[in-house]
Design an enzyme around this catalytic site. Structure first.
Site, PDB file in Angstrom:
ATOM      1  CD  GLN A 136      28.677  49.311  55.167  1.00 52.16           C
ATOM      2  OE1 GLN A 136      29.436  50.193  54.755  1.00 52.16           O
ATOM      3  NE2 GLN A 136      28.185  49.332  56.393  1.00 52.16           N
ATOM      4  CG  HIS A 160      38.216  53.338  68.091  1.00 48.53           C
ATOM      5  ND1 HIS A 160      38.585  52.054  67.782  1.00 48.53           N
ATOM      6  CD2 HIS A 160      37.152  53.602  67.292  1.00 48.53           C
ATOM      7  CE1 HIS A 160      37.775  51.552  66.853  1.00 48.53           C
ATOM      8  NE2 HIS A 160      36.906  52.476  66.542  1.00 48.53           N
ATOM      9  CD  GLU A 181      26.831  51.566  61.855  1.00 47.13           C
ATOM     10  OE1 GLU A 181      27.861  52.131  62.251  1.00 47.13           O
ATOM     11  OE2 GLU A 181      26.584  51.361  60.643  1.00 47.13           O
ATOM     12  CG  ASP A 186      19.624  58.593  57.859  1.00 43.90           C
ATOM     13  OD1 ASP A 186      20.760  59.032  58.134  1.00 43.90           O
ATOM     14  OD2 ASP A 186      18.959  58.991  56.890  1.00 43.90           O
ATOM     15  N   GLY A 187      21.729  58.339  60.913  1.00 42.12           N
ATOM     16  CA  GLY A 187      22.284  59.370  61.790  1.00 42.12           C
ATOM     17  C   GLY A 187      22.046  60.779  61.281  1.00 42.12           C
ATOM     18  CG  ASP A 193      33.980  55.644  63.819  1.00 44.23           C
ATOM     19  OD1 ASP A 193      34.675  55.642  62.788  1.00 44.23           O
ATOM     20  OD2 ASP A 193      34.021  54.734  64.666  1.00 44.23           O
ATOM     21  CB  THR A 246      32.841  54.687  55.136  1.00 42.28           C
ATOM     22  OG1 THR A 246      31.572  55.257  54.807  1.00 42.28           O
ATOM     23  CG2 THR A 246      32.604  53.321  55.735  1.00 42.28           C
ATOM     24  CG  ASP A 247      37.664  56.545  53.327  1.00 37.90           C
ATOM     25  OD1 ASP A 247      37.929  56.720  54.521  1.00 37.90           O
ATOM     26  OD2 ASP A 247      38.255  55.737  52.604  1.00 37.90           O
TER      27      ASP A 247
HETATM   28  N1  AG3 Z   1      35.960  54.312  60.314  1.00 43.96           N
HETATM   29  C1  AG3 Z   1      36.810  55.103  59.456  1.00 43.96           C
HETATM   30  C2  AG3 Z   1      37.273  54.343  58.282  1.00 43.96           C
HETATM   31  C3  AG3 Z   1      38.064  55.099  57.341  1.00 43.96           C
HETATM   32  C4  AG3 Z   1      39.077  54.193  56.766  1.00 43.96           C
HETATM   33  N2  AG3 Z   1      39.279  54.456  55.400  1.00 43.96           N
HETATM   34  C5  AG3 Z   1      39.994  53.685  54.592  1.00 43.96           C
HETATM   35  N3  AG3 Z   1      40.622  52.644  55.055  1.00 43.96           N
HETATM   36  N4  AG3 Z   1      40.077  53.979  53.346  1.00 43.96           N
HETATM   37  C6  AG3 Z   1      36.614  53.363  61.082  1.00 43.96           C
HETATM   38  C7  AG3 Z   1      35.713  52.600  61.920  1.00 43.96           C
HETATM   39  C8  AG3 Z   1      36.321  52.296  63.220  1.00 43.96           C
HETATM   40  N5  AG3 Z   1      35.398  52.491  64.271  1.00 43.96           N
END
Ligand code: AG3
Length: 283
Positions: free
Chosen positions: A29, A60, A104, A141-142, A159, A161-162
Site C-alpha cells: 500500500q 483502540h 501484521e 499474512d494473518g 484491526d 483496513t476497510d
Molecule cells: N484501522 C481501521 C481503519 C479503518 C478506517 N477507515 C477509513 N478511514 N476509511 C485503524 C488502524 C488503527 N490501529
C-alpha cells in the site's frame, strides 16, 4: 495545506496539515504520515485515515476492551493487523493475558509507527526484539497464520483496513470459519467493520457472513475521532458467553478515556434505521 479522505458518494473528512512527514510505498500500500494542526500526527494508508494521534484511543479502546472484559478470563489473544501498535498496547493492559500474538502483513507500517509515530510507547520495538515476555509480533499474512494455527485463542481481534479491496477477504465466510476454529471452546471475535452509512452493503455482507458462522453476533458503533461517521464493530461469540455483560472489577485496572465499561449497555443503542437494516438483512 490540507488532507481529505473521500468516502463513497462524495462525502469526506479533512484535516489542516502543518507538514507532510513522509510518503512511501510498500509492497502492499501507499503510506503517508502528516503533522496536523490540531490532532497530532495522522497516519494514512491508501488514502484512508487510520488514526490521529490525539484521540486514537477512541478507536483502540472500543475495539479491544469490550471483548476482553466480556470474556471471563482472556489468556491467549490474536491480533490481526494493527501495525501501529495501538491495539496490542491495549490488549497487554489486561493482566490475565499470558500471550498476545500480533500478525501484521506490512512491515513498513510497523517501521513507520515505531520510528515516527510512537503511540505504542516503545512496545513495537520490544516486540520485534523479543523483549516483551507476553507478546509476539509476526510480520506476515494473518489469514494464513490463523488458518494454520494449532493454537487456540480466547480472543481474536481484527484491526484491518476497510471491508473493500484487499481486506475484503477478512470479511468473508471462509475467513470467519477459520476464526471460529482458531477460538477455544469459548471465545470471542471482533472486527472493525467500516461505516454503516457509507459502506452499508459491505457491512451487511460481513454481518450476514458472521451470522452463518458464529453462535451469536452483535453489532455496535462508536464515535471515532478522525473517521467520517459512527464506526461499526462486529462481534462474534463461540460457546457460552454474554457480550452484554462485562467484568467491572477488571475494568478498574484499565485507565480508559472513551469506552466506559460502567455504561457498556449504551454500546447497543442505535438509530432505528440501523436496527431495521440489520434485522432486515438476515438470513
Ligand atoms: N484501522 C481501521 C481503519 C479503518 C478506517 N477507515 C477509513 N478511514 N476509511 C485503524 C488502524 C488503527 N490501529
Amino acid at each position: 495545506m490540507h488532507f481529505i479522505e473521500w468516502y463513497p458518494r462524495g462525502y469526506g473528512v479533512g484535516f489542516k496539515i502543518k507538514k507532510k512527514i513522509l510518503e512511501t510505498k510498500s509492497e502492499f500500500q501507499k503510506l503517508e504520515l502528516y503533522e496536523t494542526e490540531g490532532f497530532g500526527k495522522l497516519l494514512v494508508l491508501d488514502g484512508t485515515v487510520q488514526l490521529v494521534e490525539i484521540g486514537e484511543e477512541s478507536y483502540h479502546e472500543p475495539l479491544v476492551h469490550p471483548v476482553m472484559l466480556a470474556h471471563p478470563e482472556p489468556k491467549k489473544v490474536l491480533v490481526i493487523g494493527g501495525g501501529d501498535g495501538g491495539t496490542i498496547r491495549e490488549v497487554l493492559k489486561h493482566k490475565s493475558v499470558e500471550k498476545a500474538v500480533m500478525v501484521e502483513i506490512d512491515g513498513v507500517v510497523v517501521d513507520i509507527s515505531m520510528n515516527h509515530l510512537g503511540i505504542d510507547g516503545g512496545l513495537l520495538k520490544r516486540l520485534l526484539e523479543g523483549k516483551e515476555p507476553r507478546g509476539e509480533l509476526i510480520i506476515g499474512d494473518g489469514v494464513a497464520y490463523m488458518k494454520n494455527s494449532k493454537e487456540k485463542f480466547d480472543v481474536i481481534i481484527v484491526d484491518s483496513t476497510d471491508p473493500v479491496g484487499a481486506a475484503k477477504l477478512l470479511f468473508s465466510e471462509e475467513f470467519y470459519r477459520n476464526a471460529y476454529n482458531a477460538l477455544g471452546e469459548r471465545g470471542i471475535y471482533i472486527t472493525q467493520a467500516g461505516s454503516v452509512y457509507l459502506f452499508t452493503d459491505e457491512l451487511l455482507d460481513a454481518y450476514k457472513n458472521m451470522r452463518k458462522v458464529f453462535d451469536k453476533v452483535y453489532y455496535f458503533s462508536f464515535p471515532v475521532i478522525g473517521y467520517a461517521s459512527p464506526w461499526s464493530f462486529l462481534v462474534g461469540i463461540k460457546g457460552d458467553m454474554d457480550f452484554k455483560k462485562v467484568d467491572l472489577e477488571r475494568a478498574k485496572e484499565l485507565d480508559l478515556k472513551y469506552y466506559d465499561p460502567e455504561r457498556h449497555e449504551t454500546l447497543f443503542q442505535m438509530p432505528k434505521y440501523v436496527r431495521e437494516l440489520l434485522e432486515g438483512s438476515c438470513c
